[in-house]
Write an enzyme that holds these catalytic residues in place. Sequence first.
Site, PDB file in Angstrom:
ATOM      1  CB  SER A 144      -0.864   0.015   1.267  1.00  8.17           C
ATOM      2  OG  SER A 144      -1.663   1.193   1.322  1.00  8.17           O
ATOM      3  CE1 TYR A 158      -3.798  -2.303   5.214  1.00 10.45           C
ATOM      4  CE2 TYR A 158      -3.378   0.040   4.874  1.00 10.45           C
ATOM      5  CZ  TYR A 158      -3.642  -1.208   4.365  1.00 10.45           C
ATOM      6  OH  TYR A 158      -3.731  -1.393   3.004  1.00 10.45           O
TER       7      TYR A 158
HETATM    8  P1  NAP Z   1     -11.367  -6.227   0.397  1.00 10.98           P
HETATM    9  O1  NAP Z   1     -12.196  -5.662  -0.691  1.00 10.98           O
HETATM   10  O2  NAP Z   1     -11.830  -6.167   1.805  1.00 10.98           O
HETATM   11  O3  NAP Z   1     -11.013  -7.750   0.026  1.00 10.98           O
HETATM   12  C1  NAP Z   1     -10.141  -8.478   0.855  1.00 10.98           C
HETATM   13  C2  NAP Z   1      -9.979  -9.887   0.320  1.00 10.98           C
HETATM   14  O4  NAP Z   1      -9.082 -10.602   1.167  1.00 10.98           O
HETATM   15  C3  NAP Z   1     -11.284 -10.666   0.327  1.00 10.98           C
HETATM   16  O5  NAP Z   1     -11.260 -11.626  -0.702  1.00 10.98           O
HETATM   17  C4  NAP Z   1     -11.249 -11.345   1.694  1.00 10.98           C
HETATM   18  O6  NAP Z   1     -12.125 -12.463   1.698  1.00 10.98           O
HETATM   19  C5  NAP Z   1      -9.776 -11.723   1.757  1.00 10.98           C
HETATM   20  N1  NAP Z   1      -9.234 -11.923   3.096  1.00 10.98           N
HETATM   21  C6  NAP Z   1      -9.271 -11.066   4.155  1.00 10.98           C
HETATM   22  N2  NAP Z   1      -8.665 -11.626   5.207  1.00 10.98           N
HETATM   23  C7  NAP Z   1      -8.227 -12.853   4.811  1.00 10.98           C
HETATM   24  C8  NAP Z   1      -7.542 -13.909   5.446  1.00 10.98           C
HETATM   25  N3  NAP Z   1      -7.162 -13.838   6.733  1.00 10.98           N
HETATM   26  N4  NAP Z   1      -7.254 -15.034   4.733  1.00 10.98           N
HETATM   27  C9  NAP Z   1      -7.627 -15.132   3.441  1.00 10.98           C
HETATM   28  N5  NAP Z   1      -8.275 -14.168   2.780  1.00 10.98           N
HETATM   29  C10 NAP Z   1      -8.579 -13.042   3.465  1.00 10.98           C
HETATM   30  O7  NAP Z   1      -9.920  -5.522   0.424  1.00 10.98           O
HETATM   31  P2  NAP Z   1      -9.096  -4.791  -0.734  1.00 10.98           P
HETATM   32  O8  NAP Z   1      -9.357  -3.348  -0.594  1.00 10.98           O
HETATM   33  O9  NAP Z   1      -9.308  -5.447  -2.031  1.00 10.98           O
HETATM   34  O10 NAP Z   1      -7.611  -5.050  -0.211  1.00 10.98           O
HETATM   35  C11 NAP Z   1      -6.801  -6.074  -0.776  1.00 10.98           C
HETATM   36  C12 NAP Z   1      -5.351  -5.756  -0.498  1.00 10.98           C
HETATM   37  O11 NAP Z   1      -5.050  -4.480  -1.060  1.00 10.98           O
HETATM   38  C13 NAP Z   1      -5.005  -5.663   0.983  1.00 10.98           C
HETATM   39  O12 NAP Z   1      -3.729  -6.233   1.184  1.00 10.98           O
HETATM   40  C14 NAP Z   1      -4.969  -4.171   1.253  1.00 10.98           C
HETATM   41  O13 NAP Z   1      -4.092  -3.854   2.297  1.00 10.98           O
HETATM   42  C15 NAP Z   1      -4.452  -3.664  -0.075  1.00 10.98           C
HETATM   43  N6  NAP Z   1      -4.777  -2.259  -0.359  1.00 10.98           N
HETATM   44  C16 NAP Z   1      -6.060  -1.852  -0.582  1.00 10.98           C
HETATM   45  C17 NAP Z   1      -6.322  -0.525  -0.913  1.00 10.98           C
HETATM   46  C18 NAP Z   1      -7.690  -0.001  -1.260  1.00 10.98           C
HETATM   47  O14 NAP Z   1      -7.813   1.190  -1.569  1.00 10.98           O
HETATM   48  N7  NAP Z   1      -8.716  -0.832  -1.289  1.00 10.98           N
HETATM   49  C19 NAP Z   1      -5.254   0.396  -0.970  1.00 10.98           C
HETATM   50  C20 NAP Z   1      -3.969  -0.042  -0.704  1.00 10.98           C
HETATM   51  C21 NAP Z   1      -3.738  -1.373  -0.421  1.00 10.98           C
HETATM   52  P3  NAP Z   1     -12.677 -13.120   3.088  1.00 10.98           P
HETATM   53  O15 NAP Z   1     -13.058 -11.977   3.981  1.00 10.98           O
HETATM   54  O16 NAP Z   1     -13.814 -13.994   2.676  1.00 10.98           O
HETATM   55  O17 NAP Z   1     -11.519 -13.903   3.624  1.00 10.98           O
END
Ligand code: NAP
Length: 260
Positions: A144, A158
């Site tokens: 991130s 985080y």
């Molecule tokens: P999201 O929409 O909440 O999706 C998270 C995904 O990870 C879901 O498939 C969830 O499914 C799975 N997950 C969560 N905890 C887990 C675990 N313990 N074991 C296996 N699967 C797990 O989140 P996102 O925004 O796409 O974020 C994905 C990644 O991008 C993360 O690493 C986050 O830090 C990074 N990121 C996101 C943003 C943003 O703007 N969205 C920005 C920078 C970085 P289940 O809950 O069913 O397990």
Amino acid sequence: MFTALEGCSVVVTGGSKGIGKGIARVFARAGANVLVAARDEETLAATAAELGRETGGRIATVSADVSRTQDCARIAETAMAELGGIDVLCANAGIFPDKPFAQLTEEDVDTVFNCNVKGTMFMVQAALPALEASGRGRVVLTSSITGPLTGFPGWSHYGASKAAQLGFLRTVAIELAPSRITVNAVLPGNVATEGLDELGEDYRAGMEAAIPQHRLGSVEDIGYAALFLATEEAGYITGQTIVVDGGQVLPESPAALEGI
Ligand code: NAP
């Protein structure tokens, strides 16, 4: 022109929603065989059906929690059984609960680190034999901008976890270089996902105003960066990061965006 990734085996953790789903979609469109891992079985099944319909590919799934080491092993075993190996591991699963630093408990920190840091490290370790056997293994972490480059109140734990992923990647990239495995990270800015939706309309509007391109990233924006790092042609890039944020980290102050 890049060498096609058709037929290669790709594992995407956290691939049932958000950025991971975007990454899975981009690889499936490129003709890769994809295994999506996440915890909730219903969402996994719906995502596999949706991406399968959309791309014509077969999307395998495994319900697993990356914060449990034995589940990481099970994801790698499922990839062997379903895809016949792992050429590309996208270690993307991550959580971002927010809480002011002064109120953080040890449990809050453990929960975030168990998923975001240990979950990344032990997933990569579990996939190692398959990545080595591939002969062109690729690991792409989803870090991130928050932590490595920026800060945001409520996300001290985080941000620390996302920076920790990069500390891990810089050493592991050296250790795995002799096996021709590259390890890189994509650093998304603010991406439009279901997870981000939960933070509310005000948060979204504030973010859009602070980004020079005045839009949140799409999940595919992150997927394309991961796809590039997975190509044959990116084989000499390791231990590096790509920021995908519409220019969000660039302004020195809000004044830099006036009139933009
Ligand atoms: P999201 O929409 O909440 O999706 C998270 C995904 O990870 C879901 O498939 C969830 O499914 C799975 N997950 C969560 N905890 C887990 C675990 N313990 N074991 C296996 N699967 C797990 O989140 P996102 O925004 O796409 O974020 C994905 C990644 O991008 C993360 O690493 C986050 O830090 C990074 N990121 C996101 C943003 C943003 O703007 N969205 C920005 C920078 C970085 P289940 O809950 O069913 O397990």
